[in-house]
Design a protein around this motif. Structure first.
Motif, short mmCIF file in Angstrom:
data_model
loop_
_atom_site.label_atom_id
_atom_site.label_comp_id
_atom_site.label_asym_id
_atom_site.label_seq_id
_atom_site.Cartn_x
_atom_site.Cartn_y
_atom_site.Cartn_z
N ILE A 141 8.63 -1.39 -55.93
CA ILE A 141 9.23 -2.15 -57.03
C ILE A 141 8.67 -1.72 -58.38
CG2 ILE A 141 9.85 -4.16 -55.61
CD1 ILE A 141 7.29 -5.55 -56.69
N ARG A 142 7.90 -0.64 -58.38
CA ARG A 142 7.33 -0.09 -59.62
C ARG A 142 6.43 -1.09 -60.36
NH1 ARG A 142 10.36 4.67 -61.56
NH2 ARG A 142 9.07 4.68 -63.40
N CYS A 143 5.66 -1.87 -59.62
CA CYS A 143 4.76 -2.83 -60.26
C CYS A 143 3.46 -2.15 -60.67
CB CYS A 143 4.47 -4.00 -59.34
SG CYS A 143 3.47 -3.58 -57.89
N TYR A 144 3.23 -0.93 -60.16
CA TYR A 144 2.05 -0.13 -60.48
C TYR A 144 0.73 -0.75 -60.03
CZ TYR A 144 5.44 2.31 -63.41
OH TYR A 144 6.54 2.97 -63.85
N SER A 191 13.46 3.08 -63.93
CA SER A 191 14.03 2.15 -62.95
C SER A 191 13.52 2.44 -61.55
CB SER A 191 15.54 2.23 -62.98
OG SER A 191 15.98 3.35 -62.24
N ILE A 192 14.04 1.68 -60.59
CA ILE A 192 13.66 1.92 -59.21
C ILE A 192 14.62 2.90 -58.53
CG2 ILE A 192 12.37 -0.22 -58.80
CD1 ILE A 192 15.09 -1.18 -57.44
N ARG A 245 17.49 -2.81 -61.52
CA ARG A 245 18.13 -1.74 -62.30
C ARG A 245 19.59 -2.08 -62.40
NH1 ARG A 245 21.28 2.71 -62.14
NH2 ARG A 245 20.50 4.58 -63.19
N GLY A 252 2.10 -5.36 -62.25
CA GLY A 252 3.26 -6.22 -62.49
C GLY A 252 3.64 -7.09 -61.30
N ILE A 253 2.74 -7.25 -60.33
CA ILE A 253 3.11 -7.99 -59.13
C ILE A 253 3.55 -9.42 -59.47
CG2 ILE A 253 2.21 -9.05 -57.01
CD1 ILE A 253 0.60 -6.59 -56.48
N TYR A 307 6.96 -9.39 -61.28
CA TYR A 307 8.09 -8.83 -60.54
C TYR A 307 8.47 -9.68 -59.33
CZ TYR A 307 8.30 -4.57 -63.34
OH TYR A 307 8.47 -3.68 -64.36
N VAL A 318 16.39 -2.58 -67.02
CA VAL A 318 15.40 -2.58 -65.94
C VAL A 318 14.40 -3.71 -66.19
CG1 VAL A 318 15.54 -0.11 -65.46
CG2 VAL A 318 13.89 -0.91 -67.13
N PHE A 365 2.21 -5.30 -68.72
CA PHE A 365 2.03 -3.87 -69.01
C PHE A 365 1.73 -3.67 -70.50
CE2 PHE A 365 5.36 -2.94 -65.48
CZ PHE A 365 4.39 -3.10 -64.51
#
Lengths: 317, 350
Positions: free
Chosen positions: A206-209, A236-237, B73, B247-248, B251, B275, B281
């Motif tokens: 989910i690209r939360c890093y 985006s994902i 997205r 970002g957990i 998100y 997005v 962040f």
């Protein structure tokens, strides 16, 4: 566990009292059963917050770069290796950090414990040697701790701190068996199968890093995914963008990754991030005989230039 | 909406468990159906194609269902420039109506906040296109998790808010309560049968026990005002020191809605997409000048708390948190929002 906790507290108390450090970075009890979490102790009267059990899974070295305070850090084998790499990469000064080394019997994967207990809810957990005693409203159960370890801990070959200033508890026997069986299985797949596997994993992202941010060796002031001038990859994902993020991150960690598994543990959606990292750990070991973070003297292969390097991968790929 | 739930017949009916598949079959004939499914180790809310995929014995889905209405997205339009002329293509709206089946009441309630924020003066057509055509059938929680705190956030484990139909597990069947007219229309399906006094009494008992089992979060009265007063308190630094800045929490949150707009272009044509973005962040507030008004985790985490517990209550008369507990369970460093709120309520510096 209580004994280790007491030893860590005593060491922290002494370090703070003698003003050897300004902060002790360790673990405290979390807000839920099966959770321990990082904490920062700056006052002697707070040392009793410090705690140690089989759920101290975070890679605390992540808090060291850019820290202005003189710090002590509770370090498992993997944490000490991360500190070694950070020192070699000039992100941490050796004389500004004190390692409280804790030989580690592996950390327990709470999600495995939870699924083994499901649908019952665990309200309390006690850890005695190799047993975990779970208690819920209507049950009590004893599990064998060693059967519920994190993947990264199961394949760990360096449970003892490779660098420490103080040692808590006793040295553990190190396993010498080949930890790369999973990578050999992966290597045996066809290129197409490997690609399919990675795509399937990356599609969960989910690209939360969280993987990047939990990683003690991911400290770039600006990550390439965050660059906007130029923007290297899409935000985006979309699977190609997500794949590039994971591939680039893995390459960036080649010869640096200490296999702590923090990335995979932080991932909320269960992406098999370690597959890529470990593949590169194995390649670096096979090609250069190098394992990251084992000592301060050995130079990192990918940060070295040798005129007599055969560069066989270029000549004969 | 029927306040309080479990009202009088005919607003509620019984759906026997062995008749659930036939009900889902008929839903699938008319609509796209999203429901909890197992994907590896986790439960996710995904489009289903057969009733057998649905898992209703679950705690909560790993990700919130907001992406069904507010995708990670989302293409807003395609564009093409040629000789100084710009052509824009806006994607068509929904062709088939949809139903989200079996989500939890906290997540259904979260949609009400998204409705407020994305509605109002500047109504988000992309969101409402999906929202308007989607029925929400939620499944009440008879055994809330220790990480759940919906009750303290103004909802409840059996709250009907945000749902069209609310199901409550009575072991051999579900009590189905119509919350909206659209939900009542679903009860016309032959799979449903009349409810009886006994079932209603059992449901009432389950609801009460479920609520009683939840531990309340100690929260100051007028927290929204109090937070403004403690904005500069040093306690924020202590509270957020372990935050990794991922970002957990945002998100996975059912009510976090911040987004970024980007162009994905090749040559003279491309797509403008929306997005998800996260206030956690650094890039979220990074300015072109190089200044970042929220330079560290302290400012960023404080923003998340202020937004949810001060700004949204003031602007939308609703907390920005529904107490689903995802950020509590998934935070890699167990930074527990309940403890943060409690600590800030403690009056430090207030």
């Amino acid at each position: 566990m209580q004994q280790l906790t007491n030893e860590i507290r005593a060491i922290a108390r002494k370090l703070l009292r003698e003003k050897k450090v300004e902060v002790v970075i360790g673990f405290e009890r979390g807000s839920m059963p099966l959770r321990s979490r990082p904490c920062f102790i700056r006052k002697e009267e707070e040392v009793n917050r410090l705690f140690w059990d089989g759920f101290c899974e975070n890679a605390l070295a992540v808090y060291l770069p850019k820290r202005k305070e003189r710090a002590a850090i509770v370090a498992k084998g993997c944490d000490s290796r991360a500190v070694v790499e950070l020192i070699k990469e000039k992100q941490v000064q050796r004389d500004r950090v004190i390692l409280i080394g804790v030989p580690c019997r592996g950390m327990v994967d709470r999600s495995r414990i939870e699924s083994s207990a499901a649908p019952r809810r665990i309200l309390e957990m006690r850890e005695i040697e190799d047993t975990l005693i779970l208690r819920g409203t209507d049950f009590e159960e004893t599990l064998k701790r060693s059967e519920f370890l994190h993947e990264s801990c199961k394949t760990c070959t360096h449970p003892n701190p490779v660098l420490h200033d103080v040692l808590v508890s006793e040295w553990l026997e190190e396993k010498n068996e080949d930890p790369f069986a999973d990578i050999q299985t992966f290597d045996a797949l066809t290129a197409e199968e490997r690609w399919d596997y990675l795509n399937k994993e990356v599609d969960k992202c989910i690209r939360c890093y969280a993987c990047r941010n939990a990683c003690p060796l991911c400290y770039c002031p600006e990550c390439f995914v965050d660059a906007s001038l130029p923007q290297w990859i899409g935000k985006s994902i979309d699977s190609s963008d997500t794949m590039i993020f994971h591939l680039m991150r893995a390459y960036h960690l080649a010869g640096r990754c200490v296999s702590c598994g923090a990335c995979e543990r932080a991932c909320p959606v269960g992406v098999d991030i370690r597959k890529l990292n470990r593949k590169l750990v194995k390649d670096v070991k096979d090609l250069f005989g190098y394992e990251a973070g084992l000592n301060l003297e050995q130079t990192s292969p990918l940060a070295t230039f040798r005129p007599d390097d055969t560069e066989s991968f270029i000549v004969n790929p | 909406m029927i306040p309080g739930g479990y009202g009088l017949p005919p607003s509620s009916k019984i759906l026997k468990k062995d008749r659930l598949p036939s009900f889902l079959e008929r839903l699938l004939e008319e609509r796209i159906v999203f429901a909890p499914v197992r994907r590896g180790e986790v439960i996710l809310i995904r489009e289903i194609h057969a009733p057998s995929e649905v898992v209703l014995e679950y705690e909560n889905a790993k990700e919130s269902p907001k992406s069904i209405f507010f995708p990670e997205r989302e293409p807003l339009f395609r564009y093409r420039t040629e000789k100084g002329k710009v052509e824009v293509d806006i994607p068509p709206g929904r062709e088939r109506s949809r139903v989200v089946f079996g989500i939890r009441p906290c997540d259904a309630r979260g949609l009400l906040l998204l409705d407020k924020v994305l509605g109002g003066e500047y109504r988000d057509p992309y969101y409402f296109d999906k929202r308007a055509e989607t029925l929400v059938v939620s499944l009440a929680c008879d055994h809330p998790n220790p990480s759940c705190f919906c009750l303290s956030m103004g909802g409840g484990p059996c709250s009907p808010e945000g749902s069209d139909l609310l199901l409550l597990d009575l072991s051999d069947g579900y009590l189905a309560e119509a919350v909206s007219e659209r939900g009542a229309a679903l009860l016309e399906d032959p799979a449903f049968e009349k409810s009886d006094e006994e079932s209603l009494a059992v449901a009432k008992k389950i609801k009460r026990e479920s609520e009683v089992s939840m531990k309340p979060v100690a929260m100051k009265e007028n927290l929204e005002e109090h937070l403004e007063r403690v904005f500069d308190d040093p306690v924020w630094k202590d509270l957020t020191e372990t935050c990794l800045g991922c970002g957990i929490c945002t998100y996975l949150c059912p009510t976090c809605y911040c987004f970024d707009l980007c162009d994905e272009a090749a040559g003279s044509s491309g797509e403008r997409i929306r997005v998800w973005d996260s206030c956690q962040f650094p890039l979220f507030t990074q300015q072109a000048s190089g200044l970042n008004p929220r330079p560290t985790a302290k400012e960023r985490f404080r923003q998340r708390i202020m937004h949810k517990f001060s700004y949204l209550p003031k602007s939308q008369a609703m907390l920005g948190c529904v107490g689903c507990g995802r950020c509590v369970t998934e935070c890699p460093v167990n930074l527990d929002i309940r403890e943060v709120v409690k600590s800030l309520s403690g009056g430090n510096g207030g």
